[in-house]
Motif scaffolding. Structure first.
Motif, PDB file in Angstrom:
ATOM      1  N   GLU A   1       0.150  13.137   5.974  1.00 43.31           N
ATOM      2  CA  GLU A   1       0.985  12.001   5.594  1.00 43.31           C
ATOM      3  C   GLU A   1       0.190  10.859   4.973  1.00 43.31           C
ATOM      4  N   MET A   2      -1.139  10.920   5.025  1.00 41.08           N
ATOM      5  CA  MET A   2      -1.980   9.870   4.453  1.00 41.08           C
ATOM      6  C   MET A   2      -2.540  10.268   3.085  1.00 41.08           C
ATOM      7  N   ARG A   3      -2.274  11.481   2.651  1.00 43.11           N
ATOM      8  CA  ARG A   3      -2.863  11.966   1.406  1.00 43.11           C
ATOM      9  C   ARG A   3      -2.123  11.424   0.194  1.00 43.11           C
ATOM     10  N   GLY A   4      -2.831  10.674  -0.601  1.00 43.74           N
ATOM     11  CA  GLY A   4      -2.273  10.086  -1.813  1.00 43.74           C
ATOM     12  C   GLY A   4      -3.415   9.618  -2.680  1.00 43.74           C
ATOM     13  N   PRO A   5      -3.116   9.079  -3.859  1.00 40.93           N
ATOM     14  CA  PRO A   5      -4.181   8.548  -4.719  1.00 40.93           C
ATOM     15  C   PRO A   5      -5.034   7.523  -3.987  1.00 40.93           C
ATOM     16  N   LEU A   6      -6.335   7.593  -4.204  1.00 43.16           N
ATOM     17  CA  LEU A   6      -7.250   6.667  -3.548  1.00 43.16           C
ATOM     18  C   LEU A   6      -7.065   5.252  -4.080  1.00 43.16           C
ATOM     19  N   LEU A   7      -7.178   4.299  -3.192  1.00 39.36           N
ATOM     20  CA  LEU A   7      -7.098   2.888  -3.552  1.00 39.36           C
ATOM     21  C   LEU A   7      -8.408   2.174  -3.288  1.00 39.36           C
TER      22      LEU A   7
ATOM     23  N   HIS B   1      -5.886   0.424  -9.604  1.00 34.84           N
ATOM     24  CA  HIS B   1      -5.320  -0.448  -8.584  1.00 34.84           C
ATOM     25  C   HIS B   1      -5.937  -1.841  -8.597  1.00 34.84           C
ATOM     26  N   VAL B   2      -6.664  -2.157  -9.686  1.00 34.18           N
ATOM     27  CA  VAL B   2      -7.283  -3.473  -9.834  1.00 34.18           C
ATOM     28  C   VAL B   2      -6.392  -4.347 -10.711  1.00 34.18           C
TER      29      VAL B   2
ATOM     30  N   ALA C   1       0.817  -1.211   0.000  1.00 35.71           N
ATOM     31  CA  ALA C   1       0.000   0.000   0.000  1.00 35.71           C
ATOM     32  C   ALA C   1       0.844   1.250   0.000  1.00 35.71           C
ATOM     33  N   LEU C   2       2.072   1.155   0.517  1.00 40.66           N
ATOM     34  CA  LEU C   2       2.929   2.328   0.594  1.00 40.66           C
ATOM     35  C   LEU C   2       3.650   2.608  -0.712  1.00 40.66           C
TER      36      LEU C   2
ATOM     37  N   PHE D   1     -14.734 -11.679  -6.691  1.00 34.48           N
ATOM     38  CA  PHE D   1     -13.897 -10.705  -5.994  1.00 34.48           C
ATOM     39  C   PHE D   1     -13.036  -9.955  -7.004  1.00 34.48           C
ATOM     40  N   LEU D   2     -12.608  -8.762  -6.605  1.00 38.68           N
ATOM     41  CA  LEU D   2     -11.581  -8.038  -7.348  1.00 38.68           C
ATOM     42  C   LEU D   2     -10.271  -8.153  -6.586  1.00 38.68           C
ATOM     43  N   ARG D   3      -9.171  -8.415  -7.312  1.00 37.74           N
ATOM     44  CA  ARG D   3      -7.854  -8.449  -6.693  1.00 37.74           C
ATOM     45  C   ARG D   3      -7.184  -7.090  -6.885  1.00 37.74           C
ATOM     46  N   LEU D   4      -6.636  -6.549  -5.801  1.00 35.51           N
ATOM     47  CA  LEU D   4      -6.014  -5.229  -5.829  1.00 35.51           C
ATOM     48  C   LEU D   4      -4.501  -5.326  -5.822  1.00 35.51           C
ATOM     49  N   THR D   5      -3.839  -4.251  -6.199  1.00 32.83           N
ATOM     50  CA  THR D   5      -2.380  -4.222  -6.223  1.00 32.83           C
ATOM     51  C   THR D   5      -1.783  -4.383  -4.832  1.00 32.83           C
TER      52      THR D   5
END
Length: 270
Positions: free
Chosen positions: A177-183, A232-233, A157-158, A244-248
């Motif tokens: 510090e948590m602001r980034g592209p949504l996953l 991110h899929v 996730a990082l 289900f969808l698999r995420l990165t």
């Protein structure tokens, strides 16, 4: 008040009582009152009695304020988007309860008979204190972020993807510090769990309101409680009749029947 509201409140109370910021602020405030001895306590009490009195008074006032403010925050979740307005309303709700507690303690300890004028005076004094309680509660809860479930998920996730999409308005609610592209967005009681490329944070926000703030982020809702960003899929996964969808990140997100057709069209599969 339903059981879900109580569960959410208990979760927040647990977060608060385990927050060092809360206890440090409480200790500082009590120490100041013991040192200056307001309301005649300097003249009428020794230092130990004064410490006991102000610890009891502030302990009761803070406890009542935090309980009331936490319940108010949960009740107004998703209805008020202005933080100053939310803090003001929380303080107005809490102040009468805090003033009543202060008057009862003064009566039982100092023998000061409760009266309407005395209560009115305490209400005026307790209102700015309730604003402080409201701000402290809000900041403490906003600063509390759950840990990812596994080390592999956390590492993945990082890692930021190579997308330069315009930041979603929702990310402005997160810690810097948590602001980034949504996953991934999901629901947990009255909270929306927001997962970005930088981590995860709970927001006291309705899921429907969170979806309105994803901005131009390309994504799909897979379930009444799940939304994922398309970039991110990895693909689809079947487990018997379940999809289900698999995420990165290595996580999987359920796809409900009502959303299955649009998900299959978007990401392939039968």
């Amino acid at each position: 008040m339903n059981s879900t509201t109580l569960q959410s409140a208990l979760r927040e109370w647990t977060m608060l009582i385990s927050a060092p910021r809360l206890w440090a602020t409480f200790a500082i405030v009590v120490s100041v009152f013991v040192a200056i001895g307001p309301s005649g306590t300097m003249e009428d009490m020794g230092v130990l009695e004064r410490a006991a009195f102000w610890t009891l008074l502030h302990g009761a006032a803070w406890t009542i304020a935090i309980v009331v403010i936490t319940l108010a925050e949960i009740s107004f979740a998703g209805r008020l988007h202005s933080t100053p307005q939310l803090l003001a309303i929380n303080a107005l709700i809490a102040a009468p309860f805090v003033a009543a507690a202060v008057e009862l303690i003064r009566w039982s300890w100092l023998g000061s008979a409760p009266s309407l004028p005395a209560y009115g005076h305490q209400l005026v004094v307790c209102l700015p204190l309730s604003v402080l309680f409201s701000l402290l509660t809000h900041l403490t809860l906003s600063a509390t972020t759950p840990e990812p479930k596994s080390g592999s998920d956390a590492t993945a996730a990082l890692k930021p993807p190579n997308d330069a999409a315009e930041p979603a308005p929702l990310t402005a609610r997160l810690k810097p510090e948590m602001r980034g592209p949504l996953l991934h967005l999901t629901v947990e009681d009255h909270y929306t769990v927001v997962t970005t490329t930088r981590g995860r944070q709970l927001l006291l926000l309705r899921f429907s309101d969170a979806l309105r703030e994803i901005g131009t982020t390309d994504g799909v809702q897979t379930h009444r409680s799940h939304w994922v960003a398309a970039n991110h899929v990895i693909g689809l996964k079947r487990d018997g009749s379940r999809l289900f969808l698999r995420l990165t990140s290595g996580a999987t997100v359920p796809v409900s029947r009502s959303f299955a057709e649009r998900v299959r069209k978007r990401f392939g599969g039968t």
